[in-house]
Scaffold this active site. Sequence first.
Site, short mmCIF file in Angstrom:
data_model
loop_
_atom_site.label_atom_id
_atom_site.label_comp_id
_atom_site.label_asym_id
_atom_site.label_seq_id
_atom_site.Cartn_x
_atom_site.Cartn_y
_atom_site.Cartn_z
N ASN A 1 0.27 -2.47 -3.27
CA ASN A 1 1.07 -3.67 -3.03
C ASN A 1 2.54 -3.27 -3.13
O ASN A 1 3.05 -3.04 -4.22
CB ASN A 1 0.71 -4.72 -4.09
CG ASN A 1 1.62 -5.94 -4.05
OD1 ASN A 1 2.38 -6.13 -3.10
ND2 ASN A 1 1.53 -6.77 -5.08
N TRP A 2 3.18 -3.18 -1.99
CA TRP A 2 4.58 -2.72 -1.98
C TRP A 2 5.56 -3.82 -2.39
O TRP A 2 6.74 -3.56 -2.56
CB TRP A 2 4.94 -2.18 -0.58
CG TRP A 2 4.49 -0.76 -0.36
CD1 TRP A 2 3.48 -0.12 -1.03
CD2 TRP A 2 5.04 0.19 0.56
NE1 TRP A 2 3.37 1.18 -0.56
CE2 TRP A 2 4.31 1.39 0.42
CE3 TRP A 2 6.06 0.14 1.51
CZ2 TRP A 2 4.58 2.53 1.17
CZ3 TRP A 2 6.32 1.28 2.27
CH2 TRP A 2 5.59 2.46 2.10
N LYS A 3 5.09 -5.06 -2.50
CA LYS A 3 5.97 -6.18 -2.87
C LYS A 3 7.19 -6.19 -1.94
O LYS A 3 7.08 -5.83 -0.78
CB LYS A 3 6.35 -6.09 -4.35
CG LYS A 3 5.10 -5.89 -5.24
CD LYS A 3 5.37 -6.07 -6.69
CE LYS A 3 4.06 -5.89 -7.46
NZ LYS A 3 4.19 -6.18 -8.88
N HIS B 1 -1.07 -13.83 -5.97
CA HIS B 1 -0.48 -12.86 -6.89
C HIS B 1 0.33 -13.61 -7.94
O HIS B 1 0.92 -14.65 -7.65
CB HIS B 1 0.42 -11.89 -6.12
CG HIS B 1 0.88 -10.75 -6.97
ND1 HIS B 1 1.92 -10.87 -7.86
CD2 HIS B 1 0.43 -9.48 -7.09
CE1 HIS B 1 2.09 -9.72 -8.49
NE2 HIS B 1 1.20 -8.85 -8.04
N GLU C 1 3.13 -13.18 -9.12
CA GLU C 1 4.53 -13.43 -8.76
C GLU C 1 4.65 -14.63 -7.83
O GLU C 1 5.64 -15.37 -7.88
CB GLU C 1 5.13 -12.15 -8.14
CG GLU C 1 5.36 -11.10 -9.22
CD GLU C 1 5.24 -9.66 -8.77
OE1 GLU C 1 5.33 -9.39 -7.56
OE2 GLU C 1 5.03 -8.79 -9.65
N GLU D 1 -5.47 -9.02 -12.61
CA GLU D 1 -4.18 -8.45 -12.97
C GLU D 1 -3.57 -9.23 -14.13
O GLU D 1 -2.96 -10.29 -13.92
CB GLU D 1 -3.21 -8.52 -11.78
CG GLU D 1 -3.69 -7.77 -10.56
CD GLU D 1 -2.52 -7.41 -9.65
OE1 GLU D 1 -2.40 -6.23 -9.31
OE2 GLU D 1 -1.73 -8.30 -9.29
N GLY E 1 3.89 -4.21 -13.95
CA GLY E 1 5.23 -3.61 -13.99
C GLY E 1 5.75 -3.32 -15.38
O GLY E 1 6.92 -2.99 -15.55
N SER F 1 0.11 -1.86 -13.87
CA SER F 1 0.53 -0.56 -14.42
C SER F 1 -0.49 0.55 -14.23
O SER F 1 -0.62 1.44 -15.09
CB SER F 1 0.91 -0.70 -15.90
OG SER F 1 2.05 -1.55 -16.02
N GLY G 1 0.83 -1.48 -7.78
CA GLY G 1 2.17 -1.91 -7.37
C GLY G 1 3.11 -0.71 -7.28
O GLY G 1 3.07 0.06 -6.34
N GLY G 2 3.93 -0.55 -8.30
CA GLY G 2 4.98 0.47 -8.29
C GLY G 2 4.53 1.85 -7.87
O GLY G 2 5.21 2.51 -7.06
P1 PGA Z 1 2.23 -2.64 -10.97
O1 PGA Z 1 1.94 -3.94 -10.10
O2 PGA Z 1 1.21 -1.59 -10.57
O3 PGA Z 1 3.63 -2.22 -10.60
O4 PGA Z 1 2.10 -3.02 -12.41
C1 PGA Z 1 0.64 -4.35 -9.79
C2 PGA Z 1 0.65 -5.60 -8.95
O5 PGA Z 1 1.50 -6.48 -9.21
O6 PGA Z 1 -0.15 -5.75 -8.02
#
Ligand code: PGA
Length: 249
Positions: free
Chosen positions: A11-13, A96, A98, A166, A172, A211, A232-233
Amino acid sequence: MARPRPFVAGNWKMNGLRSSAAEMIRIVQGARALTAVDLMICPPATLLGLFASIVEGSPVRLGAQDCHTQSNGAFTGDISAEMLKDAGASAVIVGHSERRTYHKETDADVRAKGLAARRAGLCAIVCVGETRTERENGRALAVVRTQLEGSIPDGATADNLVVAYEPVWAIGSGLTPTPADVAEMHGSIRQLLRSQFAEEGAGMRILYGGSVKPSNAKELLGIADVDGALVGGASLKADEFLAIAGVYR
Ligand code: PGA
């Protein structure tokens, strides 16, 4: 039923420009050696078209990060599931944390988006997860159960639904739940999917997200009922994403 085929999605956000094509090309090149796992990158919608030409003929699939519930219309700034499919996506992340936090999306919104995804022929990756306070108060299992009951569309199949657990506090932050807590949660999600969808629910993939990195992937992905990861990251760097997916060999 056999264990579902593993699935690792990135997930590149809100990250990535056209210059990120080089990273995407490295992911596609590395993916050829990873035959035991399904791979997907969910870039921002602006890059779907460009990336579609990069992944063509490769095993890597593309996903989007959100969709509108309607197929078209006067919804300035929104993007429909049909448009995402047309741009090259085969899946879309919905719900998600967010989106739930910054856009106030409710379980009912997430469910409607999941139905829109199915209408357009996309797989819905439905995200659920508790906050730190909910976990500290011993409510994590109940919260996730309520989210799933409200967010998952009826009649879903293993092909058009993936669940991503999640924990909000793990996203993050560099923090992850204990393996025992992940096992308990994924077992509970599996039980719910089986009670709602019978045998079909046994084949639905349940991803862990929050994470995930190369140093903890082996432990997290080895837990019962963890069928892959939503990253994510670490998915922004080809070598890290490939190292995580490379746990499946
Ligand atoms: P993260 O994000 O791996 O940076 O913790 C995961 C996500 O929000 O899908």
